[in-house]
Enzyme design. Structure first.
Site: not given
Length: 353
Positions: A186-187, A80, A190
Site C-alpha cells: 500500500l505504498g 535500469k 498501491g
C-alpha cells in the site's frame, strides 16, 4: 562474479559499475537493448546484502524494461540502475549527485528515473548534474506524479484482465461492482490503485508491513485487512501484488485462489516455471512488466516529445489494448502470458533493427 556467465545476463549491451570515493557510491547501470531508442528505466536505491544480489536485480530489471517499453509501443529501449545504499542515509542527495555524473557520462544512451528508494524529488536532485533524467517532481503539476499513472495503468490492465476472464466491462467502461480484489502493498501506487478500485465498486482486501498504511486504507475505503504473509491466499477474484517481487513461488502458488493475478510489483514470478503453473491452474496472469508500464508511458514521453497530462492519460489507457492482445494470443496458443508478451517485445525490437 562472472558477468557473461550470469544466469540473468541476456546479451546486455553494456553493464557499468560505478564508484565515487568521496561518497562511497557503489552502483550498477545495465543497458539491455537500444533497438527501439535510448535505454530508459528507473534508479533503485536499496541496501543489497551483496554485490551479486545487486547485479542479479539490475540485469533482470533492465531486461524487463526492454520488454515493457516494446510491448507498450514506446520508442525506447530498456535499462535500469541500482545504487547499493540505504535510501534513508543522511547524505542521500550527495550520493545521487555522484551517481548522476556517471549517467551523464553515457551521453544519453541511458535515461534514469524514479524507482524503489528514489522518488520524484530525488529525480530532481539527479537532474542537477545530469541531462538524462525523467519522472521528476518538477515534470508534473502538484499532486500528480509518475506513480499516479502507474496506478492508472495497473487499474486499466486489471480491467482488461477482468474483461478477458469474466467478460465484464470493456475498453470504455469498467464493471468491477462486487468483485473482490486483494492488494498486496500500500505504498503510493498501491494506495492509489485501491482508490480507483473502490470508486469502481470493488471490495478490497489489503495487506502491508506498515500498519499505518493498512489502517488508512481500511478507514477510507472500507477494506478488509489480512496478514502480509497470507494476502496471496485470500478468498478473492483478483490478486494484485504491488510490493516486492517473487510473490508467486513454490510456497504461495498452490494457495492462490484468485482467477486473475494482476499487479505492479516487478518480477512477480519467482521463475518462468511459475507462470506455466498458473496456466495449469487456470489462473490468468497479466505480465507485470506490462501491467506496471503506466508510469513509464506517462513520464517517458518527455524523452522524445512534449508531455501533457491529457496525452499521458490517453497513452496509459491504451494499455487495455496491449493487455488484451497478450491475453488473447496466450489463450490461442495455450502458452503462459509472460512468454507471449516477451515474444511480442522481441519481435518489435527485432523489427526495428
Amino acid at each position: 562474479m562472472n558477468l557473461f556467465d550470469h544466469p540473468e545476463f541476456d546479451h546486455h549491451e553494456q553493464v557499468v559499475f560505478c564508484h565515487d570515493p568521496g561518497t562511497g557510491l557503489r552502483a550498477i547501470i545495465a543497458v539491455h537493448d537500444r533497438s527501439l531508442g535510448p535505454a530508459a528505466g528507473g534508479c533503485r536505491m536499496h541496501p543489497y546484502a551483496t554485490e551479486e544480489e545487486a547485479l542479479t536485480d539490475v540485469l533482470r530489471l533492465s531486461r524487463g524494461m526492454s520488454y515493457k517499453n516494446a510491448v507498450a509501443g514506446l520508442p525506447l529501449g530498456g535499462g535500469k540502475c541500482v545504487i547499493i545504499a540505504d535510501p534513508a542515509r543522511p547524505d542521500k542527495a550527495d550520493v545521487l549527485r555522484a551517481f548522476s555524473r556517471h549517467v551523464q557520462s553515457l551521453g544519453g544512451r541511458y535515461w534514469t528515473a524514479i524507482d524503489v528508494g528514489v522518488g520524484p524529488v530525488d529525480a530532481d536532485v539527479l537532474a542537477e548534474e545530469c541531462d538524462f533524467v525523467f519522472a521528476r517532481a518538477s515534470q508534473f503539476p502538484p499532486g500528480v506524479s509518475a506513480s499516479t499513472f502507474t496506478a492508472l495503468g495497473a487499474f486499466t490492465s486489471m480491467r482488461a484482465g477482468i474483461a478477458h476472464v469474466w467478460g465484464r466491462g470493456d475498453r470504455e467502461a469498467s464493471d468491477l461492482q462486487g468483485m473482490r480484489v486483494a492488494v498486496q502493498g500500500l505504498g503510493g501506487t498501491g494506495r492509489e490503485l485501491c482508490r480507483l478500485l473502490h470508486e469502481a465498486g470493488a471490495q478490497l482486501v489489503v495487506a502491508d508491513v506498515a500498519q499505518a498504511a493498512v489502517d488508512s486504507v481500511v478507514a477510507e475505503f472500507g477494506a478488509e485487512a489480512v496478514a502480509p504473509d497470507r494476502i496471496h491466499a485470500a478468498d478473492v477474484d483478483v490478486f494484485a501484488p504491488c510490493a516486492l517481487g517473487g510473490v508467486v513461488n513454490d510456497d504461495t502458488i498452490e494457495e492462490i485462489s484468485a482467477k486473475l493475478v494482476s499487479g505492479v510489483a516487478n518480477n512477480q514470478l519467482a521463475t518462468p516455471a511459475h507462470g506455466r503453473r498458473l496456466l495449469e491452474k487456470g489462473i490468468t496472469f497479466v505480465p507485470d512488466f506490462v501491467a506496471n508500464a503506466g508510469g513509464m508511458m506517462a513520464a517517458g514521453v518527455s524523452i522524445y516529445s512534449e508531455p501533457s497530462i491529457e496525452s499521458a492519460r490517453a497513452t496509459v489507457l491504451s494499455l487495455f489494448d496491449s493487455i488484451t492482445e497478450v491475453l488473447t494470443e496466450a489463450d490461442r496458443e495455450g502458452l503462459p502470458t509472460a512468454e507471449v508478451a516477451e515474444r511480442i517485445g522481441r519481435d518489435r525490437m527485432a523489427a526495428a533493427l
